[in-house]
Design a protein around this motif. Structure first.
Motif, PDB file in Angstrom:
ATOM      1  N   GLN A 115       0.735  -1.233  -0.073  1.00 44.67           N
ATOM      2  CA  GLN A 115       0.263  -0.135   0.109  1.00 44.67           C
ATOM      3  C   GLN A 115       0.954   1.227   0.010  1.00 44.67           C
ATOM      4  OE1 GLN A 115      -2.773   0.419   3.277  1.00 44.67           O
ATOM      5  NE2 GLN A 115      -3.680   1.772   2.441  1.00 44.67           N
ATOM      6  N   SER A 121       0.929   3.956  -1.295  1.00 42.90           N
ATOM      7  CA  SER A 121      -0.004   5.366  -1.220  1.00 42.90           C
ATOM      8  C   SER A 121      -0.047   5.732   0.288  1.00 42.90           C
ATOM      9  CB  SER A 121      -1.364   5.356  -1.699  1.00 42.90           C
ATOM     10  OG  SER A 121      -2.159   4.530  -1.028  1.00 42.90           O
ATOM     11  N   GLN A 172       3.153   9.245  -1.953  1.00 40.22           N
ATOM     12  CA  GLN A 172       2.308   9.905  -2.890  1.00 40.22           C
ATOM     13  C   GLN A 172       2.778  11.324  -3.255  1.00 40.22           C
ATOM     14  OE1 GLN A 172      -1.342  10.409  -0.505  1.00 40.22           O
ATOM     15  NE2 GLN A 172      -2.194   8.755  -1.438  1.00 40.22           N
ATOM     16  N   SER A 183       6.381   5.482 -10.639  1.00 36.43           N
ATOM     17  CA  SER A 183       5.434   6.323 -10.208  1.00 36.43           C
ATOM     18  C   SER A 183       4.865   7.150 -11.757  1.00 36.43           C
ATOM     19  CB  SER A 183       5.626   7.127  -8.854  1.00 36.43           C
ATOM     20  OG  SER A 183       6.586   8.316  -9.430  1.00 36.43           O
ATOM     21  N   ASP A 201       1.236   6.385 -13.285  1.00 33.61           N
ATOM     22  CA  ASP A 201       0.290   7.478 -13.493  1.00 33.61           C
ATOM     23  C   ASP A 201      -0.230   7.543 -14.998  1.00 33.61           C
ATOM     24  OD1 ASP A 201      -1.053  10.308 -13.070  1.00 33.61           O
ATOM     25  OD2 ASP A 201       0.591  10.811 -14.883  1.00 33.61           O
ATOM     26  N   HIS A 232      -3.561   3.006  -9.859  1.00 35.92           N
ATOM     27  CA  HIS A 232      -3.475   3.561  -8.604  1.00 35.92           C
ATOM     28  C   HIS A 232      -1.883   3.421  -8.285  1.00 35.92           C
ATOM     29  CE1 HIS A 232      -4.060   4.245  -4.240  1.00 35.92           C
ATOM     30  NE2 HIS A 232      -5.203   4.830  -4.606  1.00 35.92           N
ATOM     31  N   LEU A 233      -1.491   4.181  -7.439  1.00 42.09           N
ATOM     32  CA  LEU A 233       0.002   4.172  -6.879  1.00 42.09           C
ATOM     33  C   LEU A 233       0.014   2.809  -5.912  1.00 42.09           C
ATOM     34  CD1 LEU A 233       2.612   5.458  -6.271  1.00 42.09           C
ATOM     35  CD2 LEU A 233       1.754   6.799  -4.194  1.00 42.09           C
ATOM     36  N   ASP A 234      -0.974   2.270  -5.623  1.00 41.96           N
ATOM     37  CA  ASP A 234      -1.053   0.951  -4.714  1.00 41.96           C
ATOM     38  C   ASP A 234      -0.337  -0.220  -5.697  1.00 41.96           C
ATOM     39  OD1 ASP A 234      -1.113   2.216  -2.418  1.00 41.96           O
ATOM     40  OD2 ASP A 234      -3.475   1.522  -2.314  1.00 41.96           O
TER      41      ASP A 234
END
Length: 233
Positions: free
Chosen positions: A114, A116, A127, A165, A169, A174-176
């Motif tokens: 996780q 994020s 983030q 990252s 995007d 999602h960043l996760d």
């Protein structure tokens, strides 16, 4: 729409010894890393780059030097700004520690599953890392397109987590989920930002011809069925 080539720096002494370098000064490419950077520069030498934007850390500046020298040998003269917004993540208190040791920290599992929610003690959150790096890449991309036109190709030389990252995007992930992306030393990934969506054209490549970037014409719409592929240079 311009095209950005994301280049990770070559292997460093810290990479080879399993240390999380972060923003530590004096971390340089090792012999393997210099050979990797040279090969990547040779791959890019067929593509006239309008700019090579680099993280200010030494390992990225060393890699950038290989790229720029190969460009100039072909008669190209790219702009070479440094940008702190694409520098390495601020790992805070984790910086300089062995990865094997860090794997025992409670935060390690958060970074894995996780990211994020990950905030490095004494450093920044993942983030924030993603937000600043994506904003910088999109800003440079728009500026190069405004100056050189939609056929412009430029490169950004940065770090593994930064490039992952940015790719996440562009992929709408999602960043996760960004740990599903691999970005090896001196690898090349390619994004074309369009008016309707980004197009991820390559990820984590360390070989192959890139001369098609000289003649590829960007399309506003995705080719239904996959299209005919890259034109010959």
């Amino acid at each position: 729409m311009a095209t950005v080539i994301l280049v990770r720096h070559g292997r460093t002494t810290a990479n080879a010894s399993g240390i999380l370098a972060g923003r530590t000064a004096g971390v340089r490419l090792d012999d393997v890393g210099r050979k990797q950077a040279f090969r990547t520069a040779e791959r890019l030498s067929d593509v006239p780059l309008v700019g090579v934007v680099s993280s200010p850390l030494e390992r990225c500046r060393q890699t950038t030097k290989f790229v720029v020298e190969a460009q100039r040998a072909q008669g190209f003269d790219p702009q070479t700004p440094l940008d702190r917004a694409i520098t390495e993540c601020d790992y805070g208190d984790w910086q300089g520690r062995p990865l094997k040791e860090l794997a025992g920290e409670k935060l390690w599992s958060v970074v894995q599953s996780q990211p994020s929610a990950a905030v490095f003690p004494g450093g920044e959150s993942m983030q924030v890392m993603q937000a600043r790096s994506v904003a910088a890449i999109r800003r440079h991309d728009a500026a190069f397109e405004a100056e050189f036109g939609p056929q412009a190709v430029w490169a950004a030389v940065s770090h593994g987590d930064i490039i992952k990252s940015i790719l996440a995007d562009a992929l709408g992930m999602h960043l996760d989920l960004f740990q599903r992306i691999s970005v090896g030393p001196a690898s090349v990934s390619i994004i074309r930002y369009g008016s309707s969506r980004p197009e991820v054209m390559a990820t984590n490549t360390d070989s192959g011809d890139l001369s098609w970037l000289r003649v590829a014409k960007p399309d506003a719409d995705a080719a239904v069925g996959g299209g005919a592929g890259h034109p010959a240079a």
